[in-house]
Design a protein around this motif. Structure first.
Motif, mmCIF file in Angstrom:
data_model
loop_
_atom_site.group_PDB
_atom_site.id
_atom_site.type_symbol
_atom_site.label_atom_id
_atom_site.label_comp_id
_atom_site.label_asym_id
_atom_site.label_seq_id
_atom_site.Cartn_x
_atom_site.Cartn_y
_atom_site.Cartn_z
ATOM 1 N N ALA A 329 29.985 -50.046 -58.811
ATOM 2 C CA ALA A 329 29.988 -48.489 -58.303
ATOM 3 C C ALA A 329 30.504 -47.463 -59.370
ATOM 4 C CB ALA A 329 31.215 -48.487 -57.720
ATOM 5 N N GLU A 330 31.020 -48.153 -60.642
ATOM 6 C CA GLU A 330 31.180 -48.031 -62.343
ATOM 7 C C GLU A 330 29.602 -46.956 -62.333
ATOM 8 O OE1 GLU A 330 32.085 -51.227 -63.149
ATOM 9 O OE2 GLU A 330 32.107 -49.887 -61.533
ATOM 10 N N HIS A 331 28.875 -47.549 -62.465
ATOM 11 C CA HIS A 331 27.505 -48.040 -62.934
ATOM 12 C C HIS A 331 26.262 -46.965 -61.689
ATOM 13 C CE1 HIS A 331 29.092 -50.437 -65.100
ATOM 14 N NE2 HIS A 331 28.437 -50.027 -66.218
ATOM 15 N N VAL A 332 26.913 -46.370 -60.560
ATOM 16 C CA VAL A 332 26.257 -45.517 -60.037
ATOM 17 C C VAL A 332 26.866 -44.175 -59.154
ATOM 18 C CG1 VAL A 332 24.858 -45.726 -58.196
ATOM 19 C CG2 VAL A 332 24.356 -47.581 -59.231
ATOM 20 N N ARG A 333 26.274 -42.787 -60.220
ATOM 21 C CA ARG A 333 27.538 -42.168 -59.406
ATOM 22 C C ARG A 333 26.822 -41.357 -58.785
ATOM 23 N NH1 ARG A 333 32.437 -41.623 -63.373
ATOM 24 N NH2 ARG A 333 32.258 -43.295 -64.420
ATOM 25 N N HIS A 341 35.975 -21.953 -59.511
ATOM 26 C CA HIS A 341 34.301 -21.446 -59.810
ATOM 27 C C HIS A 341 34.621 -21.310 -61.784
ATOM 28 C CE1 HIS A 341 35.791 -18.068 -56.848
ATOM 29 N NE2 HIS A 341 36.865 -18.513 -56.731
ATOM 30 N N ARG A 342 35.429 -22.243 -62.448
ATOM 31 C CA ARG A 342 34.405 -22.367 -64.032
ATOM 32 C C ARG A 342 33.124 -23.067 -63.702
ATOM 33 N NH1 ARG A 342 40.316 -25.758 -66.573
ATOM 34 N NH2 ARG A 342 39.853 -26.216 -63.940
ATOM 35 N N PRO A 343 32.251 -23.265 -64.356
ATOM 36 C CA PRO A 343 30.781 -23.701 -64.621
ATOM 37 C C PRO A 343 30.990 -25.094 -64.337
ATOM 38 C CG PRO A 343 30.408 -21.859 -65.415
ATOM 39 C CD PRO A 343 32.105 -21.684 -65.146
ATOM 40 N N GLU A 344 32.147 -25.628 -65.968
ATOM 41 C CA GLU A 344 32.101 -27.021 -65.955
ATOM 42 C C GLU A 344 32.588 -27.683 -65.525
ATOM 43 O OE1 GLU A 344 34.855 -24.631 -68.373
ATOM 44 O OE2 GLU A 344 33.121 -24.387 -67.368
ATOM 45 N N HIS A 345 33.589 -27.129 -63.905
ATOM 46 C CA HIS A 345 34.251 -28.052 -63.222
ATOM 47 C C HIS A 345 33.710 -28.215 -61.175
ATOM 48 C CE1 HIS A 345 37.406 -29.082 -66.250
ATOM 49 N NE2 HIS A 345 37.284 -28.142 -66.940
ATOM 50 N N GLN A 346 32.742 -27.144 -61.471
ATOM 51 C CA GLN A 346 32.383 -27.361 -60.524
ATOM 52 C C GLN A 346 31.609 -27.788 -59.685
ATOM 53 O OE1 GLN A 346 29.460 -23.558 -60.184
ATOM 54 N NE2 GLN A 346 31.623 -22.283 -60.232
ATOM 55 N N THR A 347 31.281 -29.355 -60.653
ATOM 56 C CA THR A 347 30.664 -30.446 -60.085
ATOM 57 C C THR A 347 31.029 -31.260 -60.672
ATOM 58 O OG1 THR A 347 28.420 -29.462 -60.323
ATOM 59 C CG2 THR A 347 28.388 -31.924 -60.073
ATOM 60 N N ALA A 348 31.729 -32.658 -60.186
ATOM 61 C CA ALA A 348 31.878 -33.925 -60.826
ATOM 62 C C ALA A 348 31.564 -35.380 -60.263
ATOM 63 C CB ALA A 348 33.660 -34.081 -59.883
ATOM 64 N N PRO A 358 29.359 -37.939 -51.014
ATOM 65 C CA PRO A 358 30.378 -37.242 -51.229
ATOM 66 C C PRO A 358 29.270 -36.039 -50.688
ATOM 67 C CG PRO A 358 30.291 -37.807 -53.516
ATOM 68 C CD PRO A 358 29.361 -38.703 -52.530
ATOM 69 N N ARG A 359 29.453 -35.144 -49.962
ATOM 70 C CA ARG A 359 29.418 -33.642 -49.177
ATOM 71 C C ARG A 359 30.358 -32.355 -49.913
ATOM 72 N NH1 ARG A 359 25.823 -35.345 -45.594
ATOM 73 N NH2 ARG A 359 26.553 -37.159 -44.540
ATOM 74 N N PRO A 360 29.428 -31.419 -49.916
ATOM 75 C CA PRO A 360 30.043 -30.261 -50.261
ATOM 76 C C PRO A 360 31.105 -29.435 -50.064
ATOM 77 C CG PRO A 360 27.703 -29.443 -50.510
ATOM 78 C CD PRO A 360 28.154 -30.734 -49.567
#
Length: 465
Positions: A329-333, A341-348, A358-360
């Motif tokens: 599972a760690e190789h398929v993300r 609100h910080r752009p670099e943290h808006q998507t994990a 996962p859903r928004p």
């Protein structure tokens, strides 16, 4: 009401006593058969099912027969030629007349044709094909009566006095002269199946052969209950002659990304899991169970004439699921929106999980994360903001940048703390984002960070393609 169409599932060993084919579990086979018809009964070491009312659901007798034949072969069963009564189908099966797909009529209502030729179908069959006539077979053969047709032509009074009224009742039931009552199989509340392996199995991937029989039963259970499952547990018992250090058995739990009852998909998924397992000792018995919490109602089929676009996405989900099992599972993300609100943290980017994509995450009631993006967003975001030089307060990147739109102010992350070898740091961001450009760099996304003493530092954070 549609005319009845009966089929019999007879163990292969019953037709050839010298065969070494494994003896099937008839009640397990009946559970699988419930996926095709609610009228299923175990009678005289055979499974009888009436499919006349199921033809429309499965697209006609041809399609239904193909599915039945494929599953019966995996369960070591032979499917009889169709007949108008249950005992007639059983007699036909004992006579060795198997289901031949090429000989079936193409129409979806062949019940009347079967009823019309019932006498022609049964009269030539030997006496042993009818259970009630087996005890009287020796006497009847000596009297020159060797077929069911000859038995039917004997005086009924003499047959009743000599052999009992039960023989006449069974004969009438086979020829549709008397209604026949069977004890119908009932669906259990919980699914749990067991299979004793014919020989010891040393390798985990080899368990799939026996496990597929249990999955067939599970498929019938799910179809009969009109539900889907999001997982199942396969367990195995080790042989009694195992090493002292080996445990009594083991198990694996297989979870699916989406609820399903597709036999082929469940089999492929189980195969991927078994390929990663190693048995501590040879296995001699398998069990398959489903937690009731994993069951969910199946959606009804669409009646629309237009194709259902939503159903096409299942193939991609199933493919990703198998890849995640094979590679880990760690190789398929998959991406997941977060409340930041910080752009670099808006998507994990998170590992694939059996819970599916996962859903928004919604914020402030019904407001989705897309609403957080104010102003144009770049196509490509840098992993780390790139510091820019500034001359006379103007940022430079491959030349001076002209500010076109902005500022879009972001101030967040005051709660965020990180720690490394140099100590603890906070991730508080105070930024003013701008859309900027020049002839060499094109459109870029930059921000100015407010520092102590009214100083400003410029950074490149994204590029517009």
């Amino acid at each position: 009401m549609p005319a009845p169409i009966w089929l019999a599932l007879l163990p292969l060993r019953s037709q050839d006593p010298s065969s070494s084919t494994d003896e099937p579990d008839l009640h397990g086979a009946a559970l699988w058969a419930l996926g095709f018809s609610p009228r299923v009964a175990v009678v005289d070491q055979a499974v009888l099912l009436e499919v006349g009312a199921s033809l429309r659901l499965f697209g006609g007798l041809l399609h239904l027969a193909e599915q039945l034949q494929a599953g019966a072969e995996a369960l070591c069963l032979a499917v009889s030629a169709p007949a108008a009564t249950g005992l007639a189908a059983l007699a036909v099966a004992r006579a060795g007349q198997r289901l031949e797909i090429a000989d079936l009529p193409g129409e979806t209502t062949p019940g009347e044709a079967l009823a019309a030729r019932l006498t022609e179908q049964l009269d030539p069959l030997p006496l042993r094909t009818l259970t009630a006539a087996q005890r009287a077979e020796g006497t009847l053969l000596r009297a020159g009566c060797s077929t069911l047709g000859a038995l039917r032509r004997l005086p009924r009074g003499g047959v009743s006095r000599r052999f009992g009224i039960e023989l006449l009742h069974a004969l009438d039931e086979a020829y549709a002269q008397r209604p026949c009552a069977f004890a119908w199989e009932q669906l259990p509340e919980r699914f749990h199946a067991r299979l004793e392996l014919p020989s010891r199995v040393d390798l985990a991937p080899a368990l799939l052969f026996g496990a597929r029989r249990l999955l067939l039963q599970l498929s019938g259970f799910l179809h009969a209950r009109q539900v889907l499952t999001s997982g199942f547990t396969l367990g195995w018992l080790h042989d009694a002659m195992r090493a002292r250090t080996a445990s009594a058995g083991g198990e694996i739990t297989v979870r699916t990304a989406e609820p399903s009852r597709d036999l082929e998909h469940l089999s492929r998924l189980l195969s991927e899991h078994l390929a990663r397992e190693q048995l501590e000792a040879p296995a001699c018995e398998l069990t398959l169970g489903v937690d009731p919490a994993w069951l969910s109602p199946a959606a009804s089929l669409s009646k629309s004439l237009l194709p259902d676009d939503g159903a096409r996405g299942g193939t991609l989900v199933q493919a990703l699921e198998r890849i995640s099992v094979r590679l880990g599972a760690e190789h398929v993300r998959v991406p997941r929106c977060t409340e930041d609100h910080r752009p670099e943290h808006q998507t994990a980017w998170l590992p694939w999980s059996a819970a599916g994509l996962p859903r928004p995450v919604a914020v402030r009631g019904d407001v989705q994360m897309d609403a957080l993006a104010v102003g144009p967003q770049p196509t490509w975001l840098l992993a780390e903001p790139l510091p820019l030089a500034a001359r006379a307060g103007q940022p430079h990147y491959q030349g001076p940048l002209a500010l076109l739109a902005g500022p879009h102010r972001i101030e967040a992350g005051w709660w965020h703390r990180t720690a490394d070898d140099s100590g603890e740091h906070h991730e508080h961001a105070q930024r003013d984002y701008w859309v900027a450009s020049n002839a060499a760099a094109g459109l870029v996304w930059i921000f100015s960070a407010r520092l102590a003493g009214e100083r400003v530092a410029w950074y490149l954070h994204g590029v517009f393609a």
